[in-house]
Design an enzyme around this catalytic site. Structure first.
Site: not given
Length: 249
Positions: A34, A53, A79, A144, A177
């Site tokens: 991330d 990272v 993801n 998106y 979700i």
């Protein structure tokens, strides 16, 4: 027996964390990646994973992170993603490009970086997280849907080119979700009820529902599944006619 390894990007988010946890439970050594150093290190400590990272849009940073992990992953789950929802007429070009860069280009960078080693080994599984927005555009969702639709098609391209080299590449399209970037949206009880009741399964999805699908596509039981876009939405994407009046007989 050699322990299999997995890399999950966007690992500090609800869905990324759930996928990483499921992989660890399934016996994988997992790295979570991330951009937010503090969050990913806390997540890694909580799960017993390796924290990496990196900005997925930075090819050199992703390659360094893979070197730091010290293994060619058996599984990569792309993801990492962002969502800013605006009417197209109002979306700044910088925002449009940034969403494409993170949601689409970032997945390409990470997948290709891992695929080089996977191809040399002759095996590997990649799972890209898209959205039902890739299948059905909605007003006010900016770039998106375009980014996620691009990732769906990129998944097919990867499967076609890398399948003969021993890789499997599939995608998961989550529906409504109650996790991640959508979680704040569902804090409104009225929205929760309206959305949940619109789903044939009569509930919102959970991060664990996506994790279960990822585990399946990553595993040997899905060895003959390649280039597939698995929709995990409780049936909402096929429920259009249930919400329209029928002609009386």
């Amino acid at each position: 027996m050699v322990m299999k390894t997995a890399l999950v990007t966007g690992g500090s988010g609800d869905i990324g964390r759930a996928i990483a946890k499921a992989l660890i439970t399934d016996g994988y050594r997992v790295a979570v990646l991330d951009l937010d150093a503090e969050k990913i290190r806390a997540t890694a400590e909580e799960l017993g994973a390796t924290a990496l990272v990196a900005d997925v849009t930075d090819e050199a940073a992703v390659e360094r992170a893979l070197e730091e992990f010290g293994a060619v992953p058996d599984v990569v789950v792309n993801n990492a993603g962002i969502g800013r929802f605006d009417a197209l007429i109002d979306v700044p070009v910088e925002t449009f490009r940034h969403q494409l860069d993170v949601n689409l280009t970032g997945a390409f960078i990470t997948a290709r970086a891992a695929a080089k080693g996977m191809i040399a080994r002759g095996s590997g599984a990649i799972v890209n997280i898209t959205s039902i927005a890739a299948l059905t555009a909605g007003p006010g969702t900016g770039s998106y849907p375009a980014a996620k639709a691009g990732l769906a098609k990129l998944t097919e391209m990867m499967a076609l080119e890398w399948g003969p080299l021993g890789l499997r590449v599939n995608a998961i399209a989550p529906g409504f979700i109650d996790a991640g970037i959508a979680a704040p949206f569902y804090k409104d009880p009225e929205v929760r009820a309206l959305r949940g009741n619109a789903v044939p399964s009569r509930r919102l999805g959970l991060a664990e529902d996506i994790a279960n699908a990822a585990i399946y596509l990553a595993g040997d039981q899905a060895s003959y599944i390649n280039g597939h876009h698995m929709v995990v939405d409780g049936g909402v994407s096929v429920s259009l006619l249930t919400n329209l009046p029928r002609v009386a007989e």
